[in-house]
Design a protein around this motif. Structure first.
Motif, PDB file in Angstrom:
ATOM      1  N   GLU A 154       9.144  67.460  27.849  1.00  0.00           N
ATOM      2  CA  GLU A 154      10.217  67.767  26.911  1.00  0.00           C
ATOM      3  C   GLU A 154      11.070  66.527  26.603  1.00  0.00           C
ATOM      4  N   SER A 155      10.963  65.488  27.440  1.00  0.00           N
ATOM      5  CA  SER A 155      11.781  64.295  27.228  1.00  0.00           C
ATOM      6  C   SER A 155      11.064  63.300  26.324  1.00  0.00           C
ATOM      7  N   GLU A 156      11.847  62.422  25.646  1.00  0.00           N
ATOM      8  CA  GLU A 156      11.277  61.387  24.793  1.00  0.00           C
ATOM      9  C   GLU A 156      11.023  60.098  25.564  1.00  0.00           C
ATOM     10  N   GLN A 157      11.385  60.091  26.843  1.00  0.00           N
ATOM     11  CA  GLN A 157      11.260  58.862  27.647  1.00  0.00           C
ATOM     12  C   GLN A 157       9.806  58.531  27.923  1.00  0.00           C
ATOM     13  N   ILE A 158       9.490  57.255  27.758  1.00  0.00           N
ATOM     14  CA  ILE A 158       8.141  56.768  28.073  1.00  0.00           C
ATOM     15  C   ILE A 158       8.303  55.627  29.069  1.00  0.00           C
ATOM     16  N   VAL A 159       7.533  55.666  30.120  1.00  0.00           N
ATOM     17  CA  VAL A 159       7.560  54.583  31.116  1.00  0.00           C
ATOM     18  C   VAL A 159       6.358  53.681  30.839  1.00  0.00           C
ATOM     19  N   GLU A 160       6.642  52.417  30.560  1.00  0.00           N
ATOM     20  CA  GLU A 160       5.552  51.459  30.314  1.00  0.00           C
ATOM     21  C   GLU A 160       5.441  50.555  31.547  1.00  0.00           C
ATOM     22  N   ALA A 161       4.235  50.485  32.090  1.00  0.00           N
ATOM     23  CA  ALA A 161       4.023  49.681  33.304  1.00  0.00           C
ATOM     24  C   ALA A 161       2.993  48.594  33.025  1.00  0.00           C
ATOM     25  N   LYS A 162       3.293  47.390  33.525  1.00  0.00           N
ATOM     26  CA  LYS A 162       2.330  46.273  33.432  1.00  0.00           C
ATOM     27  C   LYS A 162       2.157  45.735  34.852  1.00  0.00           C
ATOM     28  N   LEU A 163       0.923  45.808  35.325  1.00  0.00           N
ATOM     29  CA  LEU A 163       0.649  45.341  36.682  1.00  0.00           C
ATOM     30  C   LEU A 163      -0.242  44.108  36.612  1.00  0.00           C
ATOM     31  N   THR A 164       0.121  43.093  37.374  1.00  0.00           N
ATOM     32  CA  THR A 164      -0.686  41.870  37.414  1.00  0.00           C
ATOM     33  C   THR A 164      -1.090  41.603  38.858  1.00  0.00           C
ATOM     34  N   TYR A 165      -2.363  41.303  39.056  1.00  0.00           N
ATOM     35  CA  TYR A 165      -2.883  40.954  40.382  1.00  0.00           C
ATOM     36  C   TYR A 165      -3.191  39.460  40.339  1.00  0.00           C
ATOM     37  N   GLU A 166      -2.395  38.676  41.091  1.00  0.00           N
ATOM     38  CA  GLU A 166      -2.530  37.218  40.991  1.00  0.00           C
ATOM     39  C   GLU A 166      -3.877  36.707  41.468  1.00  0.00           C
TER      40      GLU A 166
END
Lengths: 360, 291
Positions: free
Chosen positions: B226-238
């Motif tokens: 019901e919420s408009e919130q979007i969680v954007e995740a960027k993961l980097t493995y060195e």
């Protein structure tokens, strides 16, 4: 006005059925994309797109043109000729590769910004590779022109760069920028060109698993240890001629020939190369057909070019149809594992020198 | 008149001794006979038992052959009709099948070394993720004066050239273990992405974007429908041997498009999300975030 023309030119490269998915991925139309009726003519659809973009961004958007151009190129990359470059690293130098497209773009912009004040740069991830569009303007006051755009494809953690349309004036700067961003010390043209980016990548990245070993790379040989049964071996379909009056007298030789070709090229489709060129610097060996050449002592300079839709597949078929003697000579049989399509053939006495030349 | 032997008359003790020795001798003979008789009886019983065991073993053998035949061609009754040559062939096939099963069992160790040709060694790395076997990778190494890699099917992003320059001819075991580490880490990261796509497809927006080596992963989640919130995740493995990300960037957006402006709603939540991704595998971290 100029931007409208540029948009029309870029959109004109796409087929009608490609417009909607590309524009969706482009993302600069937002909700206006759903207002466009794609059943209209291409010209009308282009007009709607341009109008919709202008309404969303009255002052324009710096990356919109570049992103759209790159998305269109990804759909029709075979229309251009690409060349493969190999980046060289100093021994023991630490890796500096980056897989994040945004970070890669930032680093590249910083490097190119040293030499060029006005340019357009766009980096997108497509099919696990980073596709780069670099458009540099000639002067500081003019806008970059579409025809000056250089396109590059880089696979992270590899020393391979596939490039098209690199202008002579900016080539050195662009190459040096990639060398600096990726932490290498030099870049070399490995003399591998073609139209299919996927095949060029396969030839340069998987050169140790071509031919019959491609079965191992594609997991066609062994089943998992805990599964039962045998993997069905791929058998090439044989010609089925049911006329009983036809008798094949050389079935054994045909089978042997096919086995040798299978060992050399493998059962899988070969990477697509449109051209293979051999520059011969050997002595003339056709004295039987040209007796007048008997007295020739020096090397006979000659260029042999194989051209077609898939030359490696064609070489395999030469053996299959008995037009070439099997086993094929190394310079034909090992083409799939050499990662180049321009060769210089010399006599054995000069062989070591030619190996050094091809490595430098 | 009875003739009395002077010897007998003179020495009754000697006569008694003779009688005693005679009795003893007879008693000994009887005892020996008895012992022999007992021994014979015991041996008879043993022979009977051995004969019974032989009969039982013959029976078992017949049943085993029938079972092997059933496995191979489903025919229980073929043994009595088969000649000795056919039986030998069947036994050879059974042995071959057993060897093949032994090789398969060897592959379960994860690293298999075979010699397809006299001067070529083939190494096979079998990869797995959470108890499920994945694809194998191969390498053929020629050993003449030094070891040289002829062919391999390892992914192109594995730094094979760098590692082989230092380890191939100095410490082969370490070289094989190093490659195993790269492959295991890659398969782990890749399969986590696949599992994330399958398990959380209802809250994922679009597809999970990743590099081929799975060392860069980017995705968007809609935690509440019901919420408009979007969680954007960027993961980097060195490092390519990392299983947990070394760099995590979280953005909370408002709106359906990634072009919507960034809105930081709750820094505590973002901190918690980052901790989850840093400390747990991908699907477990997303599960923790949802909870």
């Amino acid at each position: 006005m100029m931007e409208r023309e540029i948009f029309r030119k870029i959109l004109g490269r796409l087929r009608k059925d490609e417009l909607r998915p590309v524009l969706q991925e482009w993302g600069h139309l937002g909700k206006r994309l759903h207002e466009i009726d794609f059943s209209h003519s291409k010209h009308s659809v282009h007009s709607y797109v341009v109008k919709g973009f202008m309404k969303n961004y009255p002052n324009g958007h710096p990356d919109a043109v570049g992103k759209l151009d790159l998305l269109c190129l990804q759909k029709h990359s075979a229309k251009r000729t690409w060349a493969v470059y190999h980046l060289k690293k100093e021994q023991d130098s630490p890796p500096n590769d980056v897989a994040d497209p945004k970070e890669f773009e930032q680093r590249l912009r910083r490097e190119l910004g040293v030499d060029f004040k006005k340019m357009e740069l766009c980096v997108l991830q497509h099919e696990k590779a980073l596709w780069v569009r670099i458009c540099i303007s000639k002067g500081s006051k003019t806008k970059p022109m579409l025809k000056n755009a250089t396109y590059c494809v880089h696979f992270p953690h590899t020393p391979v760069l596939i490039v098209t349309n690199m202008k002579a004036a900016t080539a050195e700067s662009i190459k040096q920028a990639f060398v600096n961003v990726l932490g290498y010390c030099d870049i070399q043209d490995i003399r591998l060109t073609g139209r299919c980016v996927k095949s060029l990548a396969q030839l340069s990245l998987n050169k140790y698993s071509q031919g019959s070993f491609s079965q191992y790379r594609l997991n066609q040989v062994d089943l998992q240890p805990l599964s039962h049964g045998k993997k069905r071996k791929r058998t090439e379909s044989e010609e089925s001629i049911t006329d009983p009056r036809i008798v094949f007298v050389n079935q054994k030789e045909k089978k042997q020939r096919l086995e040798i070709l299978n060992d050399t090229f493998g059962p899988n489709p070969q990477p697509t190369l449109e051209k293979i060129e051999y520059k011969l610097e050997t002595k003339f060996h056709g004295n039987h057909y040209a007796p007048g050449m008997r007295n020739q002592t020096g090397p006979f300079h000659c260029r042999v070019k194989f051209e077609g839709t898939s030359v490696i597949e064609g070489i395999k078929n030469l053996g299959k149809t008995e037009l070439a003697v099997v086993p094929l000579p190394d310079h034909l049989a090992k083409v799939h594992s050499l990662a180049k399509n321009h060769f210089v053939l010399q006599d054995k006495s000069k062989a070591n020198k030619s190996v050094q030349d091809s490595q430098t | 008149m009875d003739v009395v032997l002077i010897d007998d008359f003179i020495d009754p003790y000697h006569h008694l001794q003779l009688l005693e020795s005679r009795v003893q001798k007879e008693a000994d003979e009887k005892a020996n006979e008895k012992r022999e008789h007992q021994e014979v009886e015991r041996l008879k019983v043993k022979v009977q038992k051995l004969r019974a065991k032989k009969a039982w073993l013959e029976q078992q053998l017949k049943q085993q052959h029938a079972k092997v035949l059933t496995d191979l061609d489903g025919d229980d009754n073929s043994l009595p009709d088969m000649g000795p040559q056919e039986l030998v062939q069947l036994v050879a096939e059974t042995q071959k099948k057993k060897f093949e099963e032994l090789i398969q069992a060897y592959r379960l160790t994860g690293i298999t070394v075979t010699t397809p040709e006299p001067d070529i060694t083939r190494v096979c790395w079998d990869t797995a993720h959470k108890g499920t076997l994945c694809e194998p990778y191969y390498m053929e190494i020629q050993h003449k004066e030094t070891l040289r890699i002829l062919r391999h099917s390892l992914p192109y992003f594995v730094p094979l050239e760098t590692v082989s320059q230092t380890l191939l001819n100095t410490d082969f075991k370490k070289f094989v273990a190093s490659m195993s580490e790269y492959l295991a880490a890659y398969v782990n990261r890749r399969q986590e992405i696949v599992m994330l796509q399958e398990k959380y497809s209802d809250i994922l927006i679009g597809e999970v974007e990743s590099s081929h080596a799975a060392d860069f992963v980017q995705f968007q989640l809609k935690l509440q429908p019901e919420s408009e919130q979007i969680v954007e995740a960027k993961l980097t493995y060195e490092q390519l041997t990392d299983i947990l990300p070394t760099k995590v960037r979280i953005k909370v957006l408002l709106g359906n498009s990634a072009n919507a402006s960034d809105v930081i709603v709750n820094t505590q939540d973002i901190k918690h999300y980052k901790e989850c991704f840093h400390s747990m595998e991908l699907t477990k971290a997303v599960g923790e975030i949802i909870d």
